[in-house]
Design a protein around this motif. Structure first.
Motif: not given
Lengths: 230, 230
Positions: A87-95, B72-80, B53-62
């Motif tokens: 998917p194009s959305d980063p959160h959907d990609r993570a999922v 780590v990939q999510y972080i890279d793709e979100t804060w570009t 039921k393991k760590i780590p979990v990142l909670i971004h917004g909700d």
């Protein structure tokens, strides 16, 4: 770069090689398929994947890439003018990446356990675990598909490819062991999804018929038995 | 979306949680760190990562995300708008993902084996395997770094984070067991890389000092022994 020649080293029966072929088909990429004999690996395979010496390997131009999910992501990022696999959305990609990892780290190892299980009781125990471990994937399907045909929505996507690659073997196992893994009472959404996936235009010519897989497995087991007898 | 609040559920000693914190530091993202007690997991953790039921979990917004490399990939793709963690070229990205998977699937399981090894001989055997399994990573370092400081070049990247997260524990193990894993005669490039990584601005305040890790491990072992005695 996207126009360079594409080769895939694999076997037709390998679900992991199938992932790569399905992804290439989604992207309408022409490729040469090189059938490997895993009991006598080619020089090209040993040179292309010296670390694991495993299939599948994608060779794009002169650059080899290994590990099926890494290859699928590479295909998605290289042929960007065709339908997206992730998917194009980063959160959907993570999922999508989360569930693909779940398939590889939690679900597929249970499939290996089934192959090793001796006796009806042990087999039934693994069958139960496999069905149980599909339940979160059924829930993920409801969330990801948003009432459409596939995890990826209208088209097959990353989770579809990660999980769907094994569906030929699921049918073959039913023929050989009489074990039903996708149970309509426990994961009804996935049972219907599996039929749609196997009938998809990018899948149906890639995944072998279950009868053919049974034949391949019987041949493999006979060869192994003969080797052990010597 | 990138401006929503960021929370990380983890423990300071967890190399997998450290991966997430290092990635957030590379991107200069402010976050709230929520220390989990893994013997008494919080409702928030159980709700955010119900599958593992393991760590780590990142909670971004909700939105919660689990699995350290997925995060780590999510972080890279979100804060570009900050330095990239994965390379921009698709083939280089595939190479980075390949080696990160190698660390998780091949190398780190040997670290667990070391913890379980009983007696000097068994320990030495695992030590040998760990050193041997670093050799392909030394070769990868030469290729990926192109004579620069890190796998990622001038800045730490995906492989650096994947492998480097364990370096605090490598030092702690040396103190506790006298076992040297990064051997200067076998993987000299990685030995120097490890020092640079631990001194990096995005790493040094994240990974605990080895003495502190030893203390945490001793406390953990004492607790476990007490629990077993009851």
């Amino acid at each position: 770069m996207a126009e360079s020649t594409v080769k895939v080293l694999g076997t037709q029966a390998s679900p992991f090689a199938n992932r790569v072929l399905i992804a290439l088909s989604v992207k309408s990429v022409d490729y040469e398929f090189i059938q490997e004999d895993m009991s006598n690996k080619s020089e090209l395979l040993l040179k292309s994947n010296p670390v694991h010496k495993k299939i599948p390997v994608l060779i794009h131009g002169d650059k080899p890439i290994s590990e099926s999910l890494v290859i699928v992501q590479y295909i998605d990022e290289t042929w960007t003018n065709a339908p997206s696999i992730l998917p194009s959305d980063p959160h959907d990609r993570a999922v999508a990446r989360f569930w693909a990892a779940y398939v590889d780290d939690k679900w597929l190892p249970l499939m290996s356990d089934l192959g090793k299980a001796q006796g009806e009781e042990a087999k039934a125990e693994v069958q139960e675990k496999l069905q149980h471990a599909l339940v979160p994937l059924e829930e993920a399907f409801v969330k990801c598909s948003k009432e459409k045909a596939f995890f990826g929505g209208d088209n097959i996507g990353y989770i579809d490819i990660a999980l769907g690659c094994i569906l030929g073997w699921i049918k073959a196992i039913k023929i050989m062991l009489g074990v039903e893994i996708f149970d309509v009472t426990k994961t009804p959404g996935l049972v219907k999804w599996a039929d749609r996936f196997l009938a998809d235009k990018d899948v149906k010519d890639v995944i072998l018929e279950p009868e053919k897989l049974v034949e391949i497995l019987k041949l493999h087991l006979a060869k192994r038995e003969a080797a052990n007898a010597n």
